[in-house]
Design an enzyme around this catalytic site. Structure first.
Site, mmCIF file in Angstrom:
data_model
loop_
_atom_site.group_PDB
_atom_site.id
_atom_site.type_symbol
_atom_site.label_atom_id
_atom_site.label_comp_id
_atom_site.label_asym_id
_atom_site.label_seq_id
_atom_site.Cartn_x
_atom_site.Cartn_y
_atom_site.Cartn_z
ATOM 1 C CG ASP A 31 -3.183 8.121 -1.252
ATOM 2 O OD1 ASP A 31 -2.968 8.555 -0.117
ATOM 3 O OD2 ASP A 31 -2.915 6.962 -1.601
ATOM 4 C CE LYS A 70 -5.034 5.544 4.548
ATOM 5 N NZ LYS A 70 -6.004 4.714 3.813
ATOM 6 N NE ARG A 97 0.280 1.346 3.347
ATOM 7 C CZ ARG A 97 1.224 2.208 3.651
ATOM 8 N NH1 ARG A 97 2.466 1.794 3.811
ATOM 9 N NH2 ARG A 97 0.994 3.487 3.761
ATOM 10 N N GLY A 98 0.269 2.406 -0.088
ATOM 11 C CA GLY A 98 1.051 3.637 -0.243
ATOM 12 C C GLY A 98 1.084 3.959 -1.735
ATOM 13 C CB ALA A 99 0.133 7.006 -3.637
ATOM 14 C CD GLN A 122 -2.818 2.692 6.827
ATOM 15 O OE1 GLN A 122 -3.410 2.973 7.857
ATOM 16 N NE2 GLN A 122 -3.441 2.656 5.659
HETATM 17 O O1 MRU Z 1 -4.396 3.148 2.278
HETATM 18 P P1 MRU Z 1 -2.932 3.376 2.132
HETATM 19 O O2 MRU Z 1 -2.113 2.796 3.227
HETATM 20 O O3 MRU Z 1 -2.433 2.985 0.767
HETATM 21 O O4 MRU Z 1 -2.794 4.959 2.238
HETATM 22 C C1 MRU Z 1 -1.514 5.513 2.200
HETATM 23 C C2 MRU Z 1 -1.522 6.989 2.338
HETATM 24 O O5 MRU Z 1 -2.550 7.617 2.491
HETATM 25 C C3 MRU Z 1 -0.200 7.665 2.185
HETATM 26 O O6 MRU Z 1 -0.143 8.816 2.973
HETATM 27 C C4 MRU Z 1 0.004 8.065 0.710
HETATM 28 O O7 MRU Z 1 -0.266 6.990 -0.117
HETATM 29 C C5 MRU Z 1 1.377 8.553 0.460
HETATM 30 S S1 MRU Z 1 2.563 7.261 0.603
HETATM 31 C C6 MRU Z 1 4.094 7.903 0.221
#
Ligand code: MRU
Length: 347
Positions: free
Chosen positions: A240, A251, A51-53, A199
């Protein structure tokens, strides 16, 4: 497959298999999930194994490379249809993080490039590893630019996980913290636990502790209290998707933090690569917000905590209006309001 914590990587590709660190098991277990097909990769993204963009984008790139390798024996027109299908499958996994479609578009340029599936398959793997390598470099640049905003002795609050494990390495928001730390600045980090997926508690806490930075884990609803007590100097989070006007999806809970920051006159910074910018979207109102399973709210670690039959809402992201954001830190520099012009100039 087990790996030692000191070599913790979001993902690696070995002998035709993509290994994804299973983030569902962190921090108690370090386990890599092997994926040999685009179907396994799509499931892993959807279920938040990864996960994480930026990490989702890199993973989707490898998903397409696996698809090309699996289908390279097909005649070109059937191969091209298959690529289209695989791309749509990966695209459907998580709607908010724009890095996913950004990476898929980059891969599409490769599979549309020539009429030779075997050659394309090789080029797809090269492109996926290039996206991975570039991501680490971009994050280091974000870190360098963002570090200039952090004074010695600063206490930073962060939300969710925008660290090495949300990217191919180094991190965005945590990359800024990491760069400031490496530059010798004394820092303290408050980490929101980030309900419902946790997270912050599970992943950011692990990363910040590994870096040897002084940190405190807090529940999401404690942020205002610590701001009121004068404990927090700034907030840094990832993103994201950033709309053309600077509205930022991140998030769930980021918007509340931004409102708190405005009340307490604390800066809030967004750290993200240009691949997270979506100039085709005019404002945050047009960013699709992923709705996730009710069980993420009604259960903790598989144990039910809410009454049976309760109605649940679980939006995974919220939108922070640009007017609440102090600056957006990208690999090309720090952008201040007005964002519409500043962000456009990045391209
Ligand atoms: O649902 P997730 O864990 O994928 O959400 C992640 C986030 O919201 C992060 O802040 C975002 O993707 C940036 S990661 C460098």
């Amino acid at each position: 497959m087990k790996k030692k914590k000191s070599t913790l990587k979001t993902l690696f590709f070995e002998k035709g298999v993509l290994f994804l660190l299973n983030q569902l098991k962190l921090p108690l277990e370090i386990d890599y999930l092997p994926c040999s097909s685009e179907i396994e990769v799509a499931d892993a993204i959807r279920n938040m194994v990864v996960r994480g963009a930026p990490a989702i984008g890199v993973t989707a790139g490898y998903g397409m490379a696996l698809a090309a390798s699996r289908h390279k024996g097909l005649p070109y027109t059937r191969f091209r249809d298959k690529m289209q299908e695989c791309s749509a499958l990966l695209y459907s996994t998580r709607p908010t993080a724009v890095n996913l479609s950004w990476a898929l578009k980059r891969m599409e340029k490769v599979w549309r490039g020539t009429a030779n599936p075997v050659g394309i398959s090789k080029s797809m793997l090269t492109e996926a590893s290039l996206i991975e390598a570039e991501d680490v470099e971009l994050n280091r640049s974000i870190g360098k630019h963002g570090s200039s905003l952090i004074k010695n002795g600063t206490t930073v609050l962060t939300h969710c996980n925008a660290g090495a494990l949300a990217t191919a390495g180094w991190g965005t928001a945590l990359g800024v913290i990491r760069s400031a730390h490496e530059a010798g600045k004394k820092l303290r980090v408050f980490i929101d636990e980030t309900r419902p997926y946790l997270q912050g508690a599970r992943i950011t806490a692990l990363e910040i502790m590994d870096l040897g930075i002084d940190c405190r884990l807090i529940c999401d609803n404690m942020a205002g209290h610590f701001m009121a007590q004068g404990e927090i100097d700034c907030v840094i989070v990832g993103a994201d998707r950033i709309a053309a006007n600077g509205d930022t999806a991140n998030k769930i809970g980021t918007y509340s933090l931004a409102v708190l920051c405005r009340f307490h006159k604390i800066p809030i910074y967004i750290a993200a690569p240009c691949s997270t910018l979506d100039l085709s979207v005019r404002s945050g109102a047009d960013i699709p917000i992923e709705q996730r399973a009710e069980s993420e709210v009604t259960e903790i670690a598989g144990k039910r905590i809410a009454p049976l039959g309760i109605k649940v809402l679980n939006p995974s992201f919220d939108v922070t209006p640009a007017c609440l954001i102090s600056a957006i830190i990208t690999e090309k520099g720090v952008i201040r309001p007005p964002y519409r012009t500043g962000l456009k100039q990045l391209f």
